[in-house]
Design a protein around this motif. Structure first.
Motif, PDB file in Angstrom:
ATOM      1  N   LEU A 114      52.664  41.882  36.270  1.00  0.00           N
ATOM      2  CA  LEU A 114      51.667  42.742  35.274  1.00  0.00           C
ATOM      3  C   LEU A 114      51.359  41.790  34.025  1.00  0.00           C
ATOM      4  N   ILE A 115      50.030  41.489  33.767  1.00  0.00           N
ATOM      5  CA  ILE A 115      49.594  40.739  32.768  1.00  0.00           C
ATOM      6  C   ILE A 115      49.216  41.771  31.703  1.00  0.00           C
ATOM      7  N   SER A 160      43.923  43.730  47.376  1.00  0.00           N
ATOM      8  CA  SER A 160      44.918  44.436  46.357  1.00  0.00           C
ATOM      9  C   SER A 160      45.261  45.735  46.929  1.00  0.00           C
ATOM     10  N   CYS A 177      43.407  47.420  34.939  1.00  0.00           N
ATOM     11  CA  CYS A 177      42.526  46.445  35.111  1.00  0.00           C
ATOM     12  C   CYS A 177      41.807  46.090  33.731  1.00  0.00           C
ATOM     13  N   THR A 188      38.640  38.039  47.221  1.00  0.00           N
ATOM     14  CA  THR A 188      39.349  39.352  46.699  1.00  0.00           C
ATOM     15  C   THR A 188      38.822  40.789  46.757  1.00  0.00           C
ATOM     16  N   GLY A 204      35.372  42.933  39.355  1.00  0.00           N
ATOM     17  CA  GLY A 204      34.921  44.077  40.134  1.00  0.00           C
ATOM     18  C   GLY A 204      35.101  44.037  41.415  1.00  0.00           C
TER      19      GLY A 204
HETATM   20  N1  SAM Z   1      38.487  44.349  42.976  1.00  0.00           N
HETATM   21  C1  SAM Z   1      38.990  43.341  43.635  1.00  0.00           C
HETATM   22  C2  SAM Z   1      40.682  43.535  43.891  1.00  0.00           C
HETATM   23  O1  SAM Z   1      41.029  44.754  43.756  1.00  0.00           O
HETATM   24  O2  SAM Z   1      41.300  42.809  44.258  1.00  0.00           O
HETATM   25  C3  SAM Z   1      38.976  41.959  42.580  1.00  0.00           C
HETATM   26  C4  SAM Z   1      39.093  41.993  41.154  1.00  0.00           C
HETATM   27  S1  SAM Z   1      41.042  42.226  40.885  1.00  0.00           S
HETATM   28  C5  SAM Z   1      40.758  42.355  38.986  1.00  0.00           C
HETATM   29  C6  SAM Z   1      41.433  40.850  41.287  1.00  0.00           C
HETATM   30  C7  SAM Z   1      43.294  40.794  41.108  1.00  0.00           C
HETATM   31  O3  SAM Z   1      43.894  40.962  39.817  1.00  0.00           O
HETATM   32  C8  SAM Z   1      43.726  41.946  41.873  1.00  0.00           C
HETATM   33  O4  SAM Z   1      44.795  41.506  42.688  1.00  0.00           O
HETATM   34  C9  SAM Z   1      44.431  42.775  40.944  1.00  0.00           C
HETATM   35  O5  SAM Z   1      45.676  43.560  41.137  1.00  0.00           O
HETATM   36  C10 SAM Z   1      44.866  41.729  39.810  1.00  0.00           C
HETATM   37  N2  SAM Z   1      45.023  42.382  38.526  1.00  0.00           N
HETATM   38  C11 SAM Z   1      43.971  42.808  37.651  1.00  0.00           C
HETATM   39  N3  SAM Z   1      44.467  43.415  36.326  1.00  0.00           N
HETATM   40  C12 SAM Z   1      45.837  42.778  36.701  1.00  0.00           C
HETATM   41  C13 SAM Z   1      46.832  42.842  35.555  1.00  0.00           C
HETATM   42  N4  SAM Z   1      46.754  43.395  34.416  1.00  0.00           N
HETATM   43  N5  SAM Z   1      48.042  42.292  35.707  1.00  0.00           N
HETATM   44  C14 SAM Z   1      48.416  41.704  37.041  1.00  0.00           C
HETATM   45  N6  SAM Z   1      47.193  41.600  37.839  1.00  0.00           N
HETATM   46  C15 SAM Z   1      46.065  42.041  37.597  1.00  0.00           C
END
Ligand code: SAM
Length: 309
Positions: free
Chosen positions: A189-190, A119, A32, A95, A69
């Motif tokens: 993955l970013i 997710s 994250c 999301t 979040g």
């Molecule tokens: N908590 C919520 C969730 O879990 O969906 C919303 C926030 S989350 C940051 C939104 C999306 O971004 C999720 O699908 C998560 O898998 C994706 N995400 C977060 N960090 C990432 C990364 N480094 N690379 C790719 N996807 C990412």
């Protein structure tokens, strides 16, 4: 048809607005970004979020996405959705990690939410605990099934692919989604500077090229979503897999039609930049007129710049 949208300097229409309504989360995923923490007392109120959406609507935005979040951490989430829904957007989505979705799905649907992205990177409990640092797999699955039951359609499952963690689970996840009428989104993955382990990106990044090649071989049909960063959709055995690849994807910026708002109320013109944010919430809190707020929004839109220009 595109004339009805407000456009940026590069003729890209602004179709959707993604609002991060909190940075608080009940999980702690290893990948994250943890973008700029905001204390809960500084979060935007339901009325402030409504005002932002009202201006967006006036400027032609058609779709609202709530994110975090985790947006379901906010106890006023149903009220927020209700207020936004009164503006009659074409699509309101959210999301979430799904942990609190069983509790909220019905209320959110009744309030006017159209659909959810959840997710879920794995169906394996140990892997889930490793990735999220929490033990909520059962809660997340129950939330997902509840969302399907109440008709938050289509439920999309976001699966971030990580090398040697879950890349072998795509087939299982595909059937879990297909059997429950859900769409699977595979996310590359970013890179994130904020990951706990500096070596994380190098260790876990898994390019989706080979996976896409295999999907192309077995797909009954392949389509491209032009205004969703040219994302490809693969249709297989009546199931659906969408690929999300922000990394090394030259068409990502070219087809970007999304503007963002940060949890502390700033307009974020570009996903991968933090140097062109435009302050918005203090102007709302100062009671500025709708015309003044509209101008600030347009400044945000004018700050949008593709990487390669
Ligand atoms: N908590 C919520 C969730 O879990 O969906 C919303 C926030 S989350 C940051 C939104 C999306 O971004 C999720 O699908 C998560 O898998 C994706 N995400 C977060 N960090 C990432 C990364 N480094 N690379 C790719 N996807 C990412």
């Amino acid at each position: 048809m595109l004339d009805e949208f407000v456009k940026d300097k590069f003729e890209r229409p602004i179709i959707s607005l993604r609002i991060t309504i909190t940075n608080r989360c009940n999980e702690n995923c290893i990948y994250c970004h943890h973008d700029g923490m905001v204390s809960s007392k500084d979060e935007m109120t339901p009325d402030e979020i409504y005002t932002i959406c009202k201006i967006a609507k006036k400027l032609g935005v058609k779709k609202i996405r709530l994110s975090g979040g985790d947006p379901l951490i906010r106890k006023d989430i149903v009220e927020i959705v209700e207020k936004i829904a009164s503006l009659d957007f074409k699509d309101i989505s959210l999301t979430t990690n799904g942990v609190l979705l069983e509790k909220y799905a019905e209320g959110l649907k009744d309030a006017g939410l159209d659909r959810v992205n959840v997710s879920l990177d794995t169906l394996n409990r140990d892997t889930y605990k490793f990735v999220t640092k929490m033990d909520y797999l059962n809660e997340a699955k129950a939330g997902i099934l509840k969302a399907v039951e109440v008709g938050l359609y289509p439920v999309k499952i976001n699966m971030v692919i990580m090398k040697d963690i879950n890349q072998n689970e795509v087939k299982d996840m595909f059937y879990f989604c297909k059997d429950n009428n859900m769409v699977l989104q595979l996310i590359e993955l970013i890179e994130s500077e904020n990951c706990d382990d500096d070596k994380f990106n190098a260790e876990y990044h898994y390019p989706l090229d080979s996976l896409e090649e295999r999907l192309a071989d077995i797909a009954d049909d392949v389509r491209e979503r032009k205004f969703m960063q040219g994302r490809k959709k693969y249709y297989i055995n009546d199931g659906e897999i969408e690929i999300v690849r922000p990394v090394d994807n030259s068409s990502f910026c070219a087809n970007c039609s999304r503007l963002r708002v940060t949890p502390d109320g700033k307009i974020k013109p570009c996903l991968l930049r933090n140097d062109n944010l435009v302050e918005l919430i203090s102007h709302i809190r100062n009671g500025e007129s709708e015309e003044q707020l509209e101008e600030i929004f347009i400044n945000g839109i004018n700050n949008r710049e593709p990487f390669n220009t």
